[in-house]
Scaffold this active site. Sequence first.
Site, mmCIF file in Angstrom:
data_model
loop_
_atom_site.group_PDB
_atom_site.id
_atom_site.type_symbol
_atom_site.label_atom_id
_atom_site.label_comp_id
_atom_site.label_asym_id
_atom_site.label_seq_id
_atom_site.Cartn_x
_atom_site.Cartn_y
_atom_site.Cartn_z
ATOM 1 N N ASP A 24 9.341 3.120 0.407
ATOM 2 C CA ASP A 24 8.207 3.690 1.131
ATOM 3 C C ASP A 24 8.389 3.320 2.604
ATOM 4 O O ASP A 24 8.029 2.225 3.031
ATOM 5 C CB ASP A 24 6.904 3.132 0.573
ATOM 6 C CG ASP A 24 5.672 3.637 1.304
ATOM 7 O OD1 ASP A 24 5.820 4.234 2.389
ATOM 8 O OD2 ASP A 24 4.553 3.425 0.804
ATOM 9 N N TYR A 81 0.860 -1.191 0.000
ATOM 10 C CA TYR A 81 0.000 0.000 0.000
ATOM 11 C C TYR A 81 0.891 1.235 0.000
ATOM 12 O O TYR A 81 1.757 1.391 0.861
ATOM 13 C CB TYR A 81 -0.900 -0.004 1.239
ATOM 14 C CG TYR A 81 -1.784 1.215 1.351
ATOM 15 C CD1 TYR A 81 -2.924 1.335 0.565
ATOM 16 C CD2 TYR A 81 -1.483 2.239 2.251
ATOM 17 C CE1 TYR A 81 -3.746 2.451 0.669
ATOM 18 C CE2 TYR A 81 -2.306 3.352 2.359
ATOM 19 C CZ TYR A 81 -3.433 3.464 1.565
ATOM 20 O OH TYR A 81 -4.251 4.561 1.656
ATOM 21 N N LYS A 120 4.011 9.208 9.237
ATOM 22 C CA LYS A 120 3.598 8.543 10.481
ATOM 23 C C LYS A 120 4.495 8.863 11.676
ATOM 24 O O LYS A 120 4.360 9.917 12.269
ATOM 25 C CB LYS A 120 3.431 7.045 10.234
ATOM 26 C CG LYS A 120 2.237 6.748 9.298
ATOM 27 C CD LYS A 120 1.832 5.311 9.320
ATOM 28 C CE LYS A 120 0.728 4.992 8.318
ATOM 29 N NZ LYS A 120 -0.603 5.444 8.720
#
Length: 445
Positions: free
Chosen positions: A258, A162, A286
Amino acid sequence: MTDIDPRPHRPPAGRWTTAPRCVGKSVQHLERARASIGGGVTSGLRSVLQPQPLSFTSGRGSRLFDVDGNEYVDYVLGWGPVILGHAHPAVTDAVTAQVPRGQLFGGIHPGERIAAEKLLSAVPAFERVLWSNTGTEAIQVAIRLARAATGRNLIVKTSGAYHGWHDSVLLSYRGHRGGHEPVLATRGQNPRSVDDVRVVEFNDREDLAEFFGAHGQEVAAVLLDPVLSNTGVIAPDPDYLRDLRSTCDAHGALLVFDEVITGFRVALGGAVELYGTIPDLAVYAKALGNGFSVAAVAGRADVVDLVEQGCAHSGTYNGNALAMAAVSATLTELSRPGVHEQLWQTAGTLAEGLRRTFRDRRVRAHVHHLGPIVQVLPGVTDAVSPREFEGLDWSVWDRWSRRLSQAGLFLLPNGRMFLSTAHSSADIDVTLNAFGALDPDLLRG
């Protein structure tokens, strides 16, 4: 229905109960929200939380407090960002000190540079930083830089990864049928998104070599979650990462990590530090800001500096002063000696305790962890592939989650549990007791 009391709910010290909890006000808040917010939630995945999307008034450390006065050990952590725990004093103080000085200037300010220097100190393999606001945005920046640097268009990703909700990358996250052609993920997605992306299998060196043998000269970048963080927390084979690096080099393609989830979490330097493979660019978000909206692209100077040579990078809120204060404070705390050792140890204690609980209760379930990310896989006794992960009976975890919520645990879907530096041995005890108290028939599905 009256509005919620905005004051933090602070129950008496030491109070804990596993008695059935009333969540009537949360139910009411969700129904009221549906009258003004699409679906009643502001991010779609929240709608699948068990037993329903709860409404919270405050958080402190590892705990959350809902509108009904219930207290929870939080393993959601805002879906990952809150790595230091809720309302961490250092982050709160830094942001509070900045508030009266202003949030958004429309020009440069020292906080941007200070935060960038701290990020580059944490990941010394990189030379430059670009600030953004979310992981989804930063992924798009990285892709644009890769295309500008190579003059090519094709992006390669792995199935089960994702990379944000944007049409251009929300492909073959779920439902991949095999082969290199990507699969669309949502209604309304541009069907031509599949034209610019090809898919390889994670950890499959032969598939990688086959694809690059046929199409390597077309590839602008390989976009990789170095740990398949959203699909079973699957670690990479170090040989796979080394092959990926050498394959990209041989074909003139860029390697983009990522690290939205792994960054600053699995080690201070993220997966780059943990596995030793250095990409050309990496995307962070995050854990970077402990809950503040912030993201970054870091990497080679010659690639990032293309923003000075006609490769557009913009964003009104990029590098805003409050986010930069949060980043600097968060990275300072994460840089303290022993922090990541503690995170690994706490997660290891939880994982081993869950294994023991399942073993003693004769429940088929596998538990593993990578740093402070614990993954529970019901119905199997070993780690699984991305496709196997998707095929597990996740209704079993949903049933567990509904009961565990009543015991005071706030859990993500699909068996993943995030831990913070605020999680204590007492939190682990509460968690293991809650799992251990589940009805054996419920545990066995």
